[in-house]
Design an enzyme around this catalytic site. Structure first.
Site, PDB file in Angstrom:
ATOM      1  N   ASN A  85       8.572  -4.729   2.440  1.00 18.79           N
ATOM      2  CA  ASN A  85       8.994  -4.456   1.069  1.00 18.79           C
ATOM      3  C   ASN A  85       9.012  -5.707   0.200  1.00 18.79           C
ATOM      4  OD1 ASN A  85      10.240  -2.840  -1.087  1.00 18.79           O
ATOM      5  ND2 ASN A  85      12.096  -3.987  -0.613  1.00 18.79           N
ATOM      6  N   SER A 137       2.228  -0.409  -4.721  1.00 13.98           N
ATOM      7  CA  SER A 137       2.535  -0.027  -6.099  1.00 13.98           C
ATOM      8  C   SER A 137       1.384   0.788  -6.668  1.00 13.98           C
ATOM      9  CB  SER A 137       2.737  -1.284  -6.955  1.00 13.98           C
ATOM     10  OG  SER A 137       2.796  -0.967  -8.327  1.00 13.98           O
ATOM     11  N   TYR A 149      -0.529  -9.360  -9.873  1.00 14.96           N
ATOM     12  CA  TYR A 149       0.309  -8.509  -9.025  1.00 14.96           C
ATOM     13  C   TYR A 149      -0.486  -7.324  -8.504  1.00 14.96           C
ATOM     14  CZ  TYR A 149       4.094  -5.098  -8.119  1.00 14.96           C
ATOM     15  OH  TYR A 149       4.926  -4.141  -7.581  1.00 14.96           O
ATOM     16  N   LYS A 153      -1.250  -6.341  -4.606  1.00 16.78           N
ATOM     17  CA  LYS A 153      -0.862  -5.040  -4.075  1.00 16.78           C
ATOM     18  C   LYS A 153      -2.074  -4.261  -3.574  1.00 16.78           C
ATOM     19  CE  LYS A 153       3.636  -4.857  -4.523  1.00 16.78           C
ATOM     20  NZ  LYS A 153       4.505  -4.662  -3.327  1.00 16.78           N
TER      21      LYS A 153
END
Length: 257
Positions: A85, A137, A149, A153
């Protein structure tokens, strides 16, 4: 349900938000949990609440990750589930201005950090015929901005697929949960933005950490024993498209020249 009776899960970035909800869900279903985070006080409080183990861990530091897995085995004697996580959006500049250092920091935290955890846990997961669930995500799937990001991901998805193919024969499963906007403490100072984001979601609300925890518990349990290498979006329908923000160069998230 007691789907995790006799099993041990290691949850990274578990002091609050999604990670804490996952730890609570697994513990509620009979599992033992090891919760790691940079927030030592919070993670120890949660571990005490769940009769588990709390550890301060920085996933960008291999020694920390290796020590966390070793402590898990020392305390509980096994490791059945790894929940990756840890991560976050740490680049705030527009993508045209992102430095090499910012790229490296983003990838190291979100993608390489997950890889470190898998590498450390893998021998024990093979022994237990366990599994990995990585929290990615919707940014990995659709165009929601935060390019650095999103790239990190998206790398998690490719990594998961390849690990699933490589280690399926040894009984180890690898899956991904891809949440949309989730009401975590990171949004506490942006409640107006959360209200606006509701309009993006066909189900009319942003997600709660428990929505993600339910999906993780499914994929980590024997209910998903024939599912590996897949990404499960938990996103209130946002990927259907009608509510997507305009992120094109002429849209609101453009660089002014």
């Amino acid at each position: 349900m007691q789907r995790f009776e006799g099993r041990v899960a290691l949850v990274t970035a578990g002091a609050q938000g999604i990670g804490a909800a996952v730890a609570r869900r697994i513990a509620a279903e009979g599992g033992k949990v090891v919760v790691t985070d940079l927030q030592e006080d919070k993670v120890n409080e949660l571990a005490a609440e769940l009769d588990g183990l709390g550890l301060r861990v920085d996933v960008t530091q291999r020694a920390d990750v290796d020590a966390a897995v070793a402590a898990t085995i020392e305390r509980f004697g096994r490791l059945d589930v790894l929940v990756n996580n840890a991560g976050g959006c740490i680049v705030t500049s527009v993508p045209e201005d992102t430095t090499d250092e910012e790229w490296h920091r983003q990838l190291d935290l979100t993608l390489v950090g997950a890889a470190r955890c898998i590498q450390a846990a893998l021998p024990h997961l093979v022994q237990a015929r366990g599994n990995v669930v990585t929290i990615s995500s919707v940014n990995a799937i659709g165009a929601f901005g935060n390019i650095e990001y999103a790239a990190a991901k998206a790398g998690q998805l490719a990594m998961t697929t390849n690990y699933a193919a490589r280690y399926g024969g040894l009984g180890v499963r690898f899956n991904v949960v891809a949440p949309g906007t989730i009401r975590t403490p990171n949004w506490d100072n942006q409640l107006d933005t959360l209200e606006k984001f509701k309009k993006m979601y066909p189900l009319g609300r942003v997600g709660e950490p428990e929505d993600v925890a339910a999906a993780v518990a499914f994929l980590a349990s024997d209910d998903a024993s024939w599912i590996t290498g897949h990404t499960l979006p938990v996103e209130g329908g946002v990927l259907t498209g009608p509510g997507l923000l305009d992120l094109t160069p002429s849209g609101p998230f453009r660089k002014e020249y």
